[in-house]
Write an enzyme that holds these catalytic residues in place. Structure first.
Site, PDB file in Angstrom:
ATOM      1  N   ARG A  39      13.328  10.718  23.616  1.00 34.05           N
ATOM      2  CA  ARG A  39      12.136  11.411  24.115  1.00 34.05           C
ATOM      3  C   ARG A  39      11.972  11.172  25.620  1.00 34.05           C
ATOM      4  NH1 ARG A  39       8.786  15.596  22.807  1.00 34.05           N
ATOM      5  NH2 ARG A  39       6.711  15.263  23.703  1.00 34.05           N
ATOM      6  N   ILE A  58      -1.305   0.127 -12.229  1.00 35.91           N
ATOM      7  CA  ILE A  58      -0.101  -0.535 -12.739  1.00 35.91           C
ATOM      8  C   ILE A  58       1.172   0.255 -12.380  1.00 35.91           C
ATOM      9  CG2 ILE A  58       0.994  -1.577 -14.774  1.00 35.91           C
ATOM     10  CD1 ILE A  58      -1.787  -2.789 -13.840  1.00 35.91           C
ATOM     11  N   HIS A  96       5.892   7.216  18.921  1.00 38.58           N
ATOM     12  CA  HIS A  96       6.265   8.598  18.604  1.00 38.58           C
ATOM     13  C   HIS A  96       5.228   9.622  19.075  1.00 38.58           C
ATOM     14  CE1 HIS A  96       9.340   6.745  16.126  1.00 38.58           C
ATOM     15  NE2 HIS A  96       9.820   7.926  15.815  1.00 38.58           N
ATOM     16  N   GLY A  97       4.102   9.170  19.616  1.00 40.03           N
ATOM     17  CA  GLY A  97       3.079  10.109  20.061  1.00 40.03           C
ATOM     18  C   GLY A  97       2.638  11.032  18.931  1.00 40.03           C
ATOM     19  N   GLY A  98       2.388  12.305  19.248  1.00 40.87           N
ATOM     20  CA  GLY A  98       1.889  13.259  18.242  1.00 40.87           C
ATOM     21  C   GLY A  98       2.843  13.430  17.072  1.00 40.87           C
ATOM     22  N   LEU A 116      -1.942  -6.797 -15.015  1.00 42.27           N
ATOM     23  CA  LEU A 116      -2.895  -7.886 -14.803  1.00 42.27           C
ATOM     24  C   LEU A 116      -4.233  -7.319 -14.304  1.00 42.27           C
ATOM     25  CD1 LEU A 116      -3.647 -10.900 -14.382  1.00 42.27           C
ATOM     26  CD2 LEU A 116      -2.579 -10.755 -12.131  1.00 42.27           C
ATOM     27  N   PHE A 129       3.811  -4.586 -15.414  1.00 39.42           N
ATOM     28  CA  PHE A 129       3.029  -5.805 -15.624  1.00 39.42           C
ATOM     29  C   PHE A 129       1.562  -5.476 -15.379  1.00 39.42           C
ATOM     30  CE2 PHE A 129       1.420  -9.937 -13.870  1.00 39.42           C
ATOM     31  CZ  PHE A 129       1.668 -10.729 -14.984  1.00 39.42           C
ATOM     32  N   GLU A 185      -0.184  -7.660  -4.963  1.00 39.00           N
ATOM     33  CA  GLU A 185       0.315  -9.023  -5.283  1.00 39.00           C
ATOM     34  C   GLU A 185      -0.427 -10.073  -4.460  1.00 39.00           C
ATOM     35  OE1 GLU A 185       4.312  -9.701  -6.495  1.00 39.00           O
ATOM     36  OE2 GLU A 185       4.684  -7.577  -6.846  1.00 39.00           O
ATOM     37  N   PRO A 197      -9.872  -2.415 -13.839  1.00 42.26           N
ATOM     38  CA  PRO A 197     -10.739  -1.640 -12.951  1.00 42.26           C
ATOM     39  C   PRO A 197     -11.835  -2.511 -12.312  1.00 42.26           C
ATOM     40  CG  PRO A 197     -10.328  -0.415 -14.962  1.00 42.26           C
ATOM     41  CD  PRO A 197      -9.711  -1.770 -15.156  1.00 42.26           C
TER      42      PRO A 197
HETATM   43  C1  LIG Z   1      -0.330   0.878  -5.298  1.00 40.18           C
HETATM   44  C2  LIG Z   1      -0.736  -0.340  -6.036  1.00 40.18           C
HETATM   45  C3  LIG Z   1       0.102  -0.875  -7.009  1.00 40.18           C
HETATM   46  C4  LIG Z   1      -0.298  -1.991  -7.756  1.00 40.18           C
HETATM   47  N1  LIG Z   1       0.508  -2.453  -8.768  1.00 40.18           N
HETATM   48  C5  LIG Z   1       0.028  -3.411  -9.621  1.00 40.18           C
HETATM   49  C6  LIG Z   1       0.760  -3.793 -10.801  1.00 40.18           C
HETATM   50  O1  LIG Z   1       1.871  -3.308 -11.050  1.00 40.18           O
HETATM   51  N2  LIG Z   1       0.199  -4.699 -11.642  1.00 40.18           N
HETATM   52  C7  LIG Z   1      -1.021  -5.266 -11.403  1.00 40.18           C
HETATM   53  O2  LIG Z   1      -1.473  -6.064 -12.217  1.00 40.18           O
HETATM   54  N3  LIG Z   1      -1.729  -4.940 -10.279  1.00 40.18           N
HETATM   55  C8  LIG Z   1      -1.245  -4.017  -9.405  1.00 40.18           C
HETATM   56  N4  LIG Z   1      -1.972  -3.674  -8.279  1.00 40.18           N
HETATM   57  C9  LIG Z   1      -3.263  -4.287  -8.053  1.00 40.18           C
HETATM   58  C10 LIG Z   1      -3.323  -5.221  -6.866  1.00 40.18           C
HETATM   59  O3  LIG Z   1      -2.613  -6.399  -7.121  1.00 40.18           O
HETATM   60  C11 LIG Z   1      -4.828  -5.472  -6.568  1.00 40.18           C
HETATM   61  O4  LIG Z   1      -5.320  -4.258  -6.015  1.00 40.18           O
HETATM   62  C12 LIG Z   1      -5.058  -6.627  -5.638  1.00 40.18           C
HETATM   63  O5  LIG Z   1      -4.747  -7.849  -6.256  1.00 40.18           O
HETATM   64  C13 LIG Z   1      -6.509  -6.678  -5.148  1.00 40.18           C
HETATM   65  O6  LIG Z   1      -7.409  -6.579  -6.220  1.00 40.18           O
HETATM   66  P1  LIG Z   1      -8.610  -5.515  -6.160  1.00 40.18           P
HETATM   67  O7  LIG Z   1      -8.032  -4.215  -5.774  1.00 40.18           O
HETATM   68  O8  LIG Z   1      -9.385  -5.617  -7.409  1.00 40.18           O
HETATM   69  O9  LIG Z   1      -9.515  -6.011  -4.950  1.00 40.18           O
HETATM   70  P2  LIG Z   1     -10.716  -7.084  -5.057  1.00 40.18           P
HETATM   71  O10 LIG Z   1     -10.252  -8.309  -5.719  1.00 40.18           O
HETATM   72  O11 LIG Z   1     -11.914  -6.404  -5.599  1.00 40.18           O
HETATM   73  O12 LIG Z   1     -10.940  -7.402  -3.522  1.00 40.18           O
HETATM   74  C14 LIG Z   1     -11.697  -6.559  -2.645  1.00 40.18           C
HETATM   75  C15 LIG Z   1     -11.740  -7.271  -1.279  1.00 40.18           C
HETATM   76  O13 LIG Z   1     -12.457  -8.515  -1.425  1.00 40.18           O
HETATM   77  C16 LIG Z   1     -11.642  -9.570  -0.956  1.00 40.18           C
HETATM   78  N5  LIG Z   1     -11.919 -10.787  -1.719  1.00 40.18           N
HETATM   79  C17 LIG Z   1     -11.940 -10.939  -3.071  1.00 40.18           C
HETATM   80  N6  LIG Z   1     -12.205 -12.223  -3.393  1.00 40.18           N
HETATM   81  C18 LIG Z   1     -12.335 -12.893  -2.223  1.00 40.18           C
HETATM   82  C19 LIG Z   1     -12.614 -14.256  -1.873  1.00 40.18           C
HETATM   83  N7  LIG Z   1     -12.777 -15.183  -2.816  1.00 40.18           N
HETATM   84  N8  LIG Z   1     -12.674 -14.582  -0.563  1.00 40.18           N
HETATM   85  C20 LIG Z   1     -12.494 -13.640   0.395  1.00 40.18           C
HETATM   86  N9  LIG Z   1     -12.228 -12.339   0.138  1.00 40.18           N
HETATM   87  C21 LIG Z   1     -12.154 -11.983  -1.155  1.00 40.18           C
HETATM   88  C22 LIG Z   1     -10.207  -9.088  -1.161  1.00 40.18           C
HETATM   89  O14 LIG Z   1      -9.303  -9.815  -0.350  1.00 40.18           O
HETATM   90  C23 LIG Z   1     -10.350  -7.624  -0.745  1.00 40.18           C
HETATM   91  O15 LIG Z   1     -10.340  -7.522   0.653  1.00 40.18           O
HETATM   92  C24 LIG Z   1      -1.543  -2.604  -7.478  1.00 40.18           C
HETATM   93  C25 LIG Z   1      -2.366  -2.094  -6.463  1.00 40.18           C
HETATM   94  C26 LIG Z   1      -1.979  -0.982  -5.748  1.00 40.18           C
HETATM   95  C27 LIG Z   1      -2.910  -0.442  -4.699  1.00 40.18           C
END
Ligand SMILES: Cc1cc2nc3c(=O)[nH]c(=O)nc-3n(C[C@H](O)[C@H](O)[C@H](O)COP(=O)(O)OP(=O)(O)OC[C@H]3O[C@@H](n4cnc5c(N)ncnc54)[C@H](O)[C@@H]3O)c2cc1C
Length: 379
Positions: free
Chosen positions: A268, A154, A338-340, A122, A120, A363, A125
């Site tokens: 331990r 993703i 677990h320490g070190g 959504l 999925f 999510e 970058p």
């Molecule tokens: C390993 C991994 C797997 C993933 N898999 C998927 C996937 O399958 N599909 C998919 O679509 N996405 C996926 N994601 C993306 C994930 O859902 C997003 O990284 C997440 O929603 C946060 O978005 P961002 O990284 O752009 O952070 P940003 O939105 O840029 O946020 C940066 C910081 O600002 C804070 N922030 C942003 N807006 C506000 C606000 N209004 N008030 C206060 N704080 C705020 C956030 O909480 C965060 O601390 C994945 C991410 C990772 C790391």
């Protein structure tokens, strides 16, 4: 709440996690390889079809069945658990919930059997939490959508068995002047759709995560998922549900920290005693168990409300927030017990520590969960 079938499922997944996942996962984790064999066996057990009706090749179970399974898998390993969570909640569920009969008939049997995975897309970058910032565009040209843009992070998008990714894209302007967002199915291998090399991640190292790019990528107009312009509502529903599943996964990790800590505290010795005889260690572990148990009740509550057809948005956000923060705290405390050795990758708690942080991000970040809860309280 839980019935005999749920308990039997919990036990069989617990056995599978200990007997099949535990012996091989550290190796996959270290080499960042996808555990195809484990996934194939999960498919055989019917885990990819758990919450789907039998007519679509599913097991006819409910959302509890999925959550219990994720909890038991994550108690041993989170890469395997997130592979299943993303395959179901983010991959197959959008097609089941919003797809046409043809789309369901075409995709669901492969997805519910675990023979194929769906992803999925959504996040992009340039945005994540602010999903209204979507830049990827899809333009209707005759009977085809032409997609341009990119997606970031993703899950399950680049495995050998990934069959499709559903992407959210701007397809026009909504009547109120905002972006019209729609969701479109892009099969793997479609010209113009490129899966970039896997990321080097801190955790979830045996799960599959890629950036995706779309350059004049053409798919049939019939690949629109559900109604045009419903993309926003669709992913909100998918994420609300998915949060309960992520909460269950976080509870599993938090409980795994308790399991490993109890075991280690008995083995331990320091100052002539097992470290588990020291009250400081006992209290740490008692607090860890309290967090895991409370977080479990929170996700049970959210799942129960969802299954009863009640509003569950706030409860799902509470469960996800509390469970993910509990997982991070438990992983930190289990490492301390677990320490070190807790800092050595060969110990499961090191993996738990590395895998826990992303639970506060994926999510919906913890900040986003707090925003949802506050908004639901009328703020
Ligand atoms: C390993 C991994 C797997 C993933 N898999 C998927 C996937 O399958 N599909 C998919 O679509 N996405 C996926 N994601 C993306 C994930 O859902 C997003 O990284 C997440 O929603 C946060 O978005 P961002 O990284 O752009 O952070 P940003 O939105 O840029 O946020 C940066 C910081 O600002 C804070 N922030 C942003 N807006 C506000 C606000 N209004 N008030 C206060 N704080 C705020 C956030 O909480 C965060 O601390 C994945 C991410 C990772 C790391």
């Amino acid at each position: 709440m839980l019935n005999e079938e749920h308990e039997a499922l919990r036990q069989s997944v617990r056995d599978f996690a200990r007997e099949v996942v535990a012996p091989v996962i550290a190796e996959h984790y270290e080499h960042h390889t996808f555990p195809y064999d484990v996934v194939r066996q999960m498919g055989k057990m019917g885990l990819f079809g758990l919450p789907f009706p039998e007519e679509h090749g599913g097991m006819g179970g409910d959302y509890f069945a999925l959550c219990l399974t994720l909890e038991e898998l994550a108690r041993v390993d989170s890469s395997v658990a997130i592979t299943l969570e993303a395959a179901i909640s983010l991959g197959a569920m959008p097609i089941y919930r919003f797809g046409t009969d043809e789309q369901k008939a075409h995709w669901l049997p492969k997805l519910t059997s675990g023979e194929a995975l769906a992803a999925f897309g959504l996040t992009e970058p340039g945005f994540g939490s602010d999903a209204g910032g979507t830049q990827t565009r899809a333009v209707l040209d005759g009977d085809e959508w032409v997609i341009n843009g990119s997606k970031a992070f993703i899950t399950n998008s680049g495995t050998d068995i990934t069959a499709l990714v559903t992407v959210t894209a701007v397809t026009g302007v909504a009547p109120d002047g905002s972006k019209e967002l729609s969701t479109i199915i892009v099969p793997s291998g479609t010209p113009g759709f490129t899966v970039q090399p896997g990321y080097s991640k801190v955790g979830w190292c045996a799960s599959d995560t890629h950036e995706l790019t779309f350059e004049d990528c053409r798919v049939p107009a019939a690949n629109l998922l559900g109604e045009r312009g419903r993309g926003f509502a669709q992913f909100l529903r998918i994420l609300d549900e998915g949060r309960i599943a992520i909460a269950a996964l976080a509870v599993g990790l938090a409980q795994g920290c308790v399991d490993e800590s109890v075991k280690y505290a008995k083995e331990r010795h320091a100052f002539g005693k097992a470290i588990g005889d020291f009250q400081a260690i006992q209290f740490k572990i008692a607090d860890m168990e309290t967090r895991a148990h409370t977080a479990r009740l929170a996700y049970y509550d959210a799942a129960e409300r969802m299954l009863a057809g009640q509003d569950f948005k706030r409860q799902a956000a509470i469960a996800k927030l509390y469970a993910s923060e509990s997982a991070v705290t438990n992983a930190r405390e289990a490492t301390q017990v677990h320490g070190g050795y807790g800092f050595m990758n060969e110990f499961p708690v090191a993996r738990f520590w590395r895998d826990s942080k992303v639970l506060e991000i994926g999510e919906g970040t913890s900040e986003v969960q707090r925003m949802i809860i506050a908004r639901d309280l009328g703020l």
